[in-house]
Scaffold this active site. Structure first.
Site, PDB file in Angstrom:
ATOM      1  N   LYS A   1       7.643  -4.998   3.434  1.00 48.52           N
ATOM      2  CA  LYS A   1       8.939  -4.356   3.718  1.00 48.52           C
ATOM      3  C   LYS A   1       9.136  -4.093   5.198  1.00 48.52           C
ATOM      4  CE  LYS A   1       8.267  -0.572   1.343  1.00 48.52           C
ATOM      5  NZ  LYS A   1       6.972  -0.705   0.653  1.00 48.52           N
TER       6      LYS A   1
ATOM      7  N   ARG B   1      -4.716  -5.141   6.433  1.00 48.41           N
ATOM      8  CA  ARG B   1      -3.650  -4.826   7.398  1.00 48.41           C
ATOM      9  C   ARG B   1      -4.154  -3.990   8.575  1.00 48.41           C
ATOM     10  NH1 ARG B   1       1.821  -2.012   5.362  1.00 48.41           N
ATOM     11  NH2 ARG B   1       0.460  -0.326   4.694  1.00 48.41           N
TER      12      ARG B   1
ATOM     13  N   ARG C   1      -4.617   1.731   8.998  1.00 47.88           N
ATOM     14  CA  ARG C   1      -3.933   2.962   8.619  1.00 47.88           C
ATOM     15  C   ARG C   1      -4.855   3.779   7.733  1.00 47.88           C
ATOM     16  NH1 ARG C   1       2.143   1.673   6.525  1.00 47.88           N
ATOM     17  NH2 ARG C   1       1.520   3.160   4.927  1.00 47.88           N
TER      18      ARG C   1
ATOM     19  N   ARG D   1      -1.840   4.623  -4.239  1.00 47.32           N
ATOM     20  CA  ARG D   1      -0.460   4.317  -3.832  1.00 47.32           C
ATOM     21  C   ARG D   1       0.193   3.347  -4.810  1.00 47.32           C
ATOM     22  NH1 ARG D   1      -1.458   2.219   1.873  1.00 47.32           N
ATOM     23  NH2 ARG D   1       0.782   1.906   2.017  1.00 47.32           N
TER      24      ARG D   1
END
Ligand code: AMP
Length: 218
Positions: free
Chosen positions: A15, A129, A158, A169
């Site tokens: 996104k 990521r 992150r 999540r």
């Protein structure tokens, strides 16, 4: 009439990357609740303090907090000619409130695009990521060992991209965000794209979907 767009999808669907691209090509302000909350945590503001524990555990920040952020942001002058929402709404309550806010402050319909990606692919992407420690943008996996191309910052993982938090999540997404598809599905302004493709193809599909939906609704 401006373009009001919400890019939806599970964590790791891409996104943020797609939202950056579409916002740039359409000249829209990108409103990412995740980015706003991470900036608040970095600045140690009251908002950051309120959101930190929940974000690091992989849960959703309180509806009232994120609705307040988006409501204020949508009333700023640059959002009057259109906007792109990234990561909001994430609950049915947020979607209902967004309808109310838009009825009062915005012109034109909301185009919702859902970026679809299978679960195994999401886990793989999230664990690999890296984002720039300084400017927060996603770093291309091939560049993970080098400085951020945009600002020279260091690529880092992150805090919520570690395995147990990633699983939480995804579970939270299933429970709280997936029901939104049903909420929006019946509207003529809802679309879906295949997010499992390479990023350039997803961008091409998104661009085409936005163009056709705009034609049909204006
Ligand atoms: P993101 O960068 O969109 O993956 O968001 C990172 C985290 O910020 C999420 O896991 C939530 O903890 C929080 N967050 C972002 N957007 C929202 C939202 N619309 N509602 C609740 N929490 C949010």
């Amino acid at each position: 009439m401006g373009l009001n767009l919400a890019v939806m999808g599970p964590p790791g669907a891409g996104k943020g990357t797609q939202a950056d691209r579409i916002a740039a090509t359409h000249g829209l302000p990108k409103i990412s609740t995740g980015d706003i909350l991470r900036a608040a945590i970095k600045a140690q503001s009251p908002l950051g303090l309120a959101a930190k524990a929940m974000m690091e555990a992989g849960g959703l920040v309180d509806d009232r907090i994120v609705i307040g952020i988006v409501s204020e942001r949508l009333q700023e002058p640059d959002a009057q000619a259109g906007f792109l929402l990234d990561g909001f709404p994430r609950t049915v309550e947020q979607a209902r409130e967004l309808d109310r806010i838009m009825a009062e402050h915005c012109e034109g319909p909301l185009l919702v695009v859902n970026v679809e990606v299978p679960d195994e692919e999401l886990v793989r992407r999230l664990l690999s990521r890296r984002i720039c420690e300084q400017c927060g943008t996603n770093v291309d996996p091939e560049d993970a060992g080098t400085a951020c191309r945009r600002c020279g910052g260091v690529p880092v993982q992150r805090k919520d991209d570690v395995e147990d938090v990633v699983r939480e999540r995804l579970a939270v997404y299933e429970r709280q965000t997936r029901p939104l598809i049903e909420f929006y599905q019946a509207r003529p302004t809802f679309r879906a794209v295949n997010g499992a493709q390479v990023p350039d193809l997803v961008t091409a599909d998104l661009t085409a979907v936005v163009a056709s939906a705009r034609e049909q609704t204006t």
